[in-house]
Write a protein that holds these residues in place. Structure first.
Motif, PDB file in Angstrom:
ATOM      1  N   PRO A 180       0.814  -1.225   0.000  1.00  0.00           N
ATOM      2  CA  PRO A 180       0.000   0.000   0.000  1.00  0.00           C
ATOM      3  C   PRO A 180       0.844   1.270   0.000  1.00  0.00           C
ATOM      4  O   PRO A 180       1.953   1.301   0.529  1.00  0.00           O
ATOM      5  CB  PRO A 180      -0.777  -0.117   1.309  1.00  0.00           C
ATOM      6  CG  PRO A 180       0.146  -0.883   2.214  1.00  0.00           C
ATOM      7  CD  PRO A 180       0.805  -1.893   1.305  1.00  0.00           C
ATOM      8  N   VAL A 181       0.300   2.326  -0.607  1.00  0.00           N
ATOM      9  CA  VAL A 181       0.879   3.662  -0.481  1.00  0.00           C
ATOM     10  C   VAL A 181       0.417   4.230   0.860  1.00  0.00           C
ATOM     11  O   VAL A 181      -0.782   4.280   1.127  1.00  0.00           O
ATOM     12  CB  VAL A 181       0.425   4.589  -1.621  1.00  0.00           C
ATOM     13  CG1 VAL A 181       1.138   5.928  -1.523  1.00  0.00           C
ATOM     14  CG2 VAL A 181       0.678   3.954  -2.977  1.00  0.00           C
ATOM     15  N   ILE A 182       1.358   4.663   1.684  1.00  0.00           N
ATOM     16  CA  ILE A 182       1.028   5.122   3.035  1.00  0.00           C
ATOM     17  C   ILE A 182       1.559   6.521   3.320  1.00  0.00           C
ATOM     18  O   ILE A 182       0.875   7.333   3.946  1.00  0.00           O
ATOM     19  CB  ILE A 182       1.604   4.140   4.086  1.00  0.00           C
ATOM     20  CG1 ILE A 182       0.963   2.748   3.937  1.00  0.00           C
ATOM     21  CG2 ILE A 182       1.420   4.677   5.500  1.00  0.00           C
ATOM     22  CD1 ILE A 182      -0.520   2.697   4.200  1.00  0.00           C
ATOM     23  N   ASP A 183       2.751   6.824   2.853  1.00  0.00           N
ATOM     24  CA  ASP A 183       3.456   8.030   3.311  1.00  0.00           C
ATOM     25  C   ASP A 183       3.630   9.050   2.186  1.00  0.00           C
ATOM     26  O   ASP A 183       4.464   8.853   1.300  1.00  0.00           O
ATOM     27  CB  ASP A 183       4.824   7.621   3.868  1.00  0.00           C
ATOM     28  CG  ASP A 183       5.620   8.799   4.393  1.00  0.00           C
ATOM     29  OD1 ASP A 183       5.048   9.901   4.520  1.00  0.00           O
ATOM     30  OD2 ASP A 183       6.824   8.618   4.668  1.00  0.00           O
ATOM     31  N   PRO A 184       2.870  10.164   2.215  1.00  0.00           N
ATOM     32  CA  PRO A 184       3.021  11.164   1.154  1.00  0.00           C
ATOM     33  C   PRO A 184       4.358  11.894   1.171  1.00  0.00           C
ATOM     34  O   PRO A 184       4.708  12.550   0.192  1.00  0.00           O
ATOM     35  CB  PRO A 184       1.861  12.135   1.417  1.00  0.00           C
ATOM     36  CG  PRO A 184       1.472  11.914   2.830  1.00  0.00           C
ATOM     37  CD  PRO A 184       1.777  10.488   3.140  1.00  0.00           C
ATOM     38  N   THR A 185       5.129  11.779   2.272  1.00  0.00           N
ATOM     39  CA  THR A 185       6.445  12.426   2.295  1.00  0.00           C
ATOM     40  C   THR A 185       7.500  11.617   1.557  1.00  0.00           C
ATOM     41  O   THR A 185       8.595  12.130   1.294  1.00  0.00           O
ATOM     42  CB  THR A 185       6.924  12.647   3.737  1.00  0.00           C
ATOM     43  OG1 THR A 185       7.260  11.388   4.337  1.00  0.00           O
ATOM     44  CG2 THR A 185       5.857  13.359   4.573  1.00  0.00           C
ATOM     45  N   MET A 186       7.207  10.366   1.251  1.00  0.00           N
ATOM     46  CA  MET A 186       8.149   9.480   0.533  1.00  0.00           C
ATOM     47  C   MET A 186       9.536   9.498   1.192  1.00  0.00           C
ATOM     48  O   MET A 186      10.563   9.600   0.520  1.00  0.00           O
ATOM     49  CB  MET A 186       8.250   9.891  -0.936  1.00  0.00           C
ATOM     50  CG  MET A 186       6.940   9.837  -1.681  1.00  0.00           C
ATOM     51  SD  MET A 186       7.123  10.169  -3.459  1.00  0.00           S
ATOM     52  CE  MET A 186       7.678  11.875  -3.390  1.00  0.00           C
ATOM     53  N   SER A 187       9.563   9.364   2.501  1.00  0.00           N
ATOM     54  CA  SER A 187      10.803   9.556   3.244  1.00  0.00           C
ATOM     55  C   SER A 187      11.476   8.263   3.691  1.00  0.00           C
ATOM     56  O   SER A 187      12.502   8.316   4.369  1.00  0.00           O
ATOM     57  CB  SER A 187      10.534  10.439   4.470  1.00  0.00           C
ATOM     58  OG  SER A 187       9.535   9.859   5.295  1.00  0.00           O
ATOM     59  N   SER A 188      10.929   7.110   3.340  1.00  0.00           N
ATOM     60  CA  SER A 188      11.499   5.863   3.835  1.00  0.00           C
ATOM     61  C   SER A 188      12.776   5.498   3.081  1.00  0.00           C
ATOM     62  O   SER A 188      13.038   5.960   1.965  1.00  0.00           O
ATOM     63  CB  SER A 188      10.477   4.725   3.720  1.00  0.00           C
ATOM     64  OG  SER A 188      10.133   4.514   2.373  1.00  0.00           O
ATOM     65  N   ASP A 189      13.583   4.644   3.708  1.00  0.00           N
ATOM     66  CA  ASP A 189      14.865   4.251   3.122  1.00  0.00           C
ATOM     67  C   ASP A 189      14.700   3.557   1.775  1.00  0.00           C
ATOM     68  O   ASP A 189      15.574   3.676   0.903  1.00  0.00           O
ATOM     69  CB  ASP A 189      15.610   3.310   4.078  1.00  0.00           C
ATOM     70  CG  ASP A 189      16.146   4.035   5.304  1.00  0.00           C
ATOM     71  OD1 ASP A 189      16.170   5.280   5.295  1.00  0.00           O
ATOM     72  OD2 ASP A 189      16.519   3.344   6.269  1.00  0.00           O
ATOM     73  N   SER A 190      13.599   2.811   1.583  1.00  0.00           N
ATOM     74  CA  SER A 190      13.455   2.068   0.333  1.00  0.00           C
ATOM     75  C   SER A 190      13.352   2.989  -0.874  1.00  0.00           C
ATOM     76  O   SER A 190      13.685   2.576  -1.991  1.00  0.00           O
ATOM     77  CB  SER A 190      12.250   1.125   0.402  1.00  0.00           C
ATOM     78  OG  SER A 190      11.073   1.800   0.785  1.00  0.00           O
ATOM     79  N   TYR A 191      12.922   4.231  -0.688  1.00  0.00           N
ATOM     80  CA  TYR A 191      12.930   5.177  -1.814  1.00  0.00           C
ATOM     81  C   TYR A 191      14.358   5.492  -2.252  1.00  0.00           C
ATOM     82  O   TYR A 191      14.616   5.739  -3.428  1.00  0.00           O
ATOM     83  CB  TYR A 191      12.223   6.476  -1.423  1.00  0.00           C
ATOM     84  CG  TYR A 191      10.742   6.456  -1.689  1.00  0.00           C
ATOM     85  CD1 TYR A 191      10.238   6.586  -2.977  1.00  0.00           C
ATOM     86  CD2 TYR A 191       9.834   6.291  -0.648  1.00  0.00           C
ATOM     87  CE1 TYR A 191       8.886   6.562  -3.225  1.00  0.00           C
ATOM     88  CE2 TYR A 191       8.475   6.268  -0.890  1.00  0.00           C
ATOM     89  CZ  TYR A 191       8.002   6.404  -2.176  1.00  0.00           C
ATOM     90  OH  TYR A 191       6.658   6.378  -2.412  1.00  0.00           O
ATOM     91  N   ARG A 192      15.283   5.499  -1.306  1.00  0.00           N
ATOM     92  CA  ARG A 192      16.683   5.790  -1.621  1.00  0.00           C
ATOM     93  C   ARG A 192      17.398   4.553  -2.148  1.00  0.00           C
ATOM     94  O   ARG A 192      18.200   4.634  -3.082  1.00  0.00           O
ATOM     95  CB  ARG A 192      17.403   6.300  -0.364  1.00  0.00           C
ATOM     96  CG  ARG A 192      18.854   6.724  -0.603  1.00  0.00           C
ATOM     97  CD  ARG A 192      19.585   6.998   0.695  1.00  0.00           C
ATOM     98  NE  ARG A 192      19.761   5.788   1.487  1.00  0.00           N
ATOM     99  CZ  ARG A 192      19.237   5.596   2.701  1.00  0.00           C
ATOM    100  NH1 ARG A 192      18.506   6.528   3.265  1.00  0.00           N
ATOM    101  NH2 ARG A 192      19.446   4.460   3.352  1.00  0.00           N
ATOM    102  N   ASP A 193      17.080   3.398  -1.577  1.00  0.00           N
ATOM    103  CA  ASP A 193      17.848   2.200  -1.869  1.00  0.00           C
ATOM    104  C   ASP A 193      17.347   1.443  -3.091  1.00  0.00           C
ATOM    105  O   ASP A 193      18.093   0.666  -3.697  1.00  0.00           O
ATOM    106  CB  ASP A 193      17.807   1.262  -0.659  1.00  0.00           C
ATOM    107  CG  ASP A 193      18.398   1.886   0.590  1.00  0.00           C
ATOM    108  OD1 ASP A 193      19.188   2.844   0.441  1.00  0.00           O
ATOM    109  OD2 ASP A 193      18.065   1.438   1.697  1.00  0.00           O
ATOM    110  N   LEU A 194      16.077   1.643  -3.457  1.00  0.00           N
ATOM    111  CA  LEU A 194      15.474   0.878  -4.543  1.00  0.00           C
ATOM    112  C   LEU A 194      14.992   1.827  -5.638  1.00  0.00           C
ATOM    113  O   LEU A 194      15.253   3.008  -5.604  1.00  0.00           O
ATOM    114  CB  LEU A 194      14.308   0.037  -3.995  1.00  0.00           C
ATOM    115  CG  LEU A 194      14.682  -0.912  -2.845  1.00  0.00           C
ATOM    116  CD1 LEU A 194      13.430  -1.523  -2.240  1.00  0.00           C
ATOM    117  CD2 LEU A 194      15.622  -2.001  -3.324  1.00  0.00           C
ATOM    118  N   GLY A 195      14.281   1.310  -6.607  1.00  0.00           N
ATOM    119  CA  GLY A 195      13.737   2.159  -7.655  1.00  0.00           C
ATOM    120  C   GLY A 195      14.178   1.773  -9.048  1.00  0.00           C
ATOM    121  O   GLY A 195      13.689   2.329 -10.027  1.00  0.00           O
TER     122      GLY A 195
END
Length: 302
Positions: A180-195
């Protein structure tokens, strides 16, 4: 864990616009993305599982597809993914059919309005309208036992509606949240580490901008589920994917639900990326996840 080879096949099954194309004409890129998502359904999702009754219904103005394996059974209300801006009930048809068949529950798949033509709160309102219609009309089903679920943006809509129903004194029996999409700030580590495996930070930022254009509105509990108290939320099955930028925020939500006293099972599927669950023709793990969901619904509702 190494990324699964099936991820490469999944990425090849649907072309995605180059970043420079998106930047040059975002609305044209969105239209192309919508068309490509629908065109890829046969290759991604495979042949449909037979279900006794499949019908198109009008839920107080919200189009839905209803899968009924037998009369008098409980119901899962389901919201598809696609960043609140793409997709429809066709992209989750094979998944909904399999879940209905394996769980013994009916599935009401909601074809909610899409952003940017219909931004927040339209998609949330549509899912809740469909749920309230189902409970009122009955349709020969056991509407005293209703679960809600969704994948990606649909998971966001599902848990927001579950919280609204809790607050209105009409709690749901269960919720199924798939990456699920939960955090509108997109601040979790997985945004930095993955993609690098499909969904990335830039794409999610575009989806957030389409769905909730004013950042000030993203502080509300109907947009940011962690902004609301979580006690009394439905028992939850929460599924994440290892190679998904949404992984960490989904797993954090599971932790916060558990801390609030909500029974939660959180499962991370290894080696796979965002969107794998509905792609039954491409991922071995998709059938496993769909059957796990069906088993959880059967245990909770049937």
């Amino acid at each position: 864990m190494t990324i699964h080879p099936q991820v490469a096949a999944a990425l090849a099954a649907r072309p995605r616009p180059a970043p420079e194309t998106v930047d040059a004409d975002p609305l044209a890129a969105l239209a192309a993305g919508r068309a490509a998502m629908l065109a890829a359904v046969p290759a991604e999702c495979g042949p449909p599982t037979p279900v006794a009754s499949v019908s198109e219904v009008d839920a107080d103005g919200v189009p839905c597809r209803l899968y009924v394996p037998a009369p008098g059974v409980p119901v899962l209300v389901y919201a598809h993914g696609g960043g609140w801006a793409m997709g429809n009930v066709d992209i989750v048809d094979a998944f909904c059919r399999r879940v209905a068949d394996r769980s013994g529950c009916a599935v009401l798949s909601v074809d909610y309005r899409l952003a940017p033509e219909h931004p927040y709160p339209a998609p949330v309102d549509d899912v809740e309208t469909a749920l309230n219609w189902l409970r009122r009309e009955g349709l020969g089903l056991d509407v005293g036992r209703v679960a809600i679920g969704g994948d990606s943006a649909g998971g966001h809509l599902a848990t927001v509606v579950a919280r609204r129903q809790r607050d209105a004194g009409r709690p749901l029996a269960h919720q199924v949240l798939i990456y699920p999409v939960i955090d509108p700030t997109m601040s979790s580590d997985s945004y930095r580490d993955l993609g690098g495996a499909g969904l990335d930070r830039a794409t999610m930022a575009r989806f957030w901008n389409l769905f909730v254009p004013d950042p000030a509105d993203r502080l509300a509990p109907d947009v940011a589920p962690l902004a609301a108290p979580l006690a009394g939320m439905p028992p939850t099955l929460l599924i994440t994917a290892e190679y998904d930028v949404l992984r960490d925020e989904g797993e954090r939500y599971g932790v916060e639900l558990l801390a609030a006293g909500v029974p939660v099972v959180t499962v991370r599927y290894q080696g796979v990326n965002h969107g794998f669950v509905r792609k039954l023709a491409l991922f071995d793990a998709a059938a496993v996840a769909a059957d796990q969901i069906a088993a959880a619904l059967r245990a909770a509702l049937v």
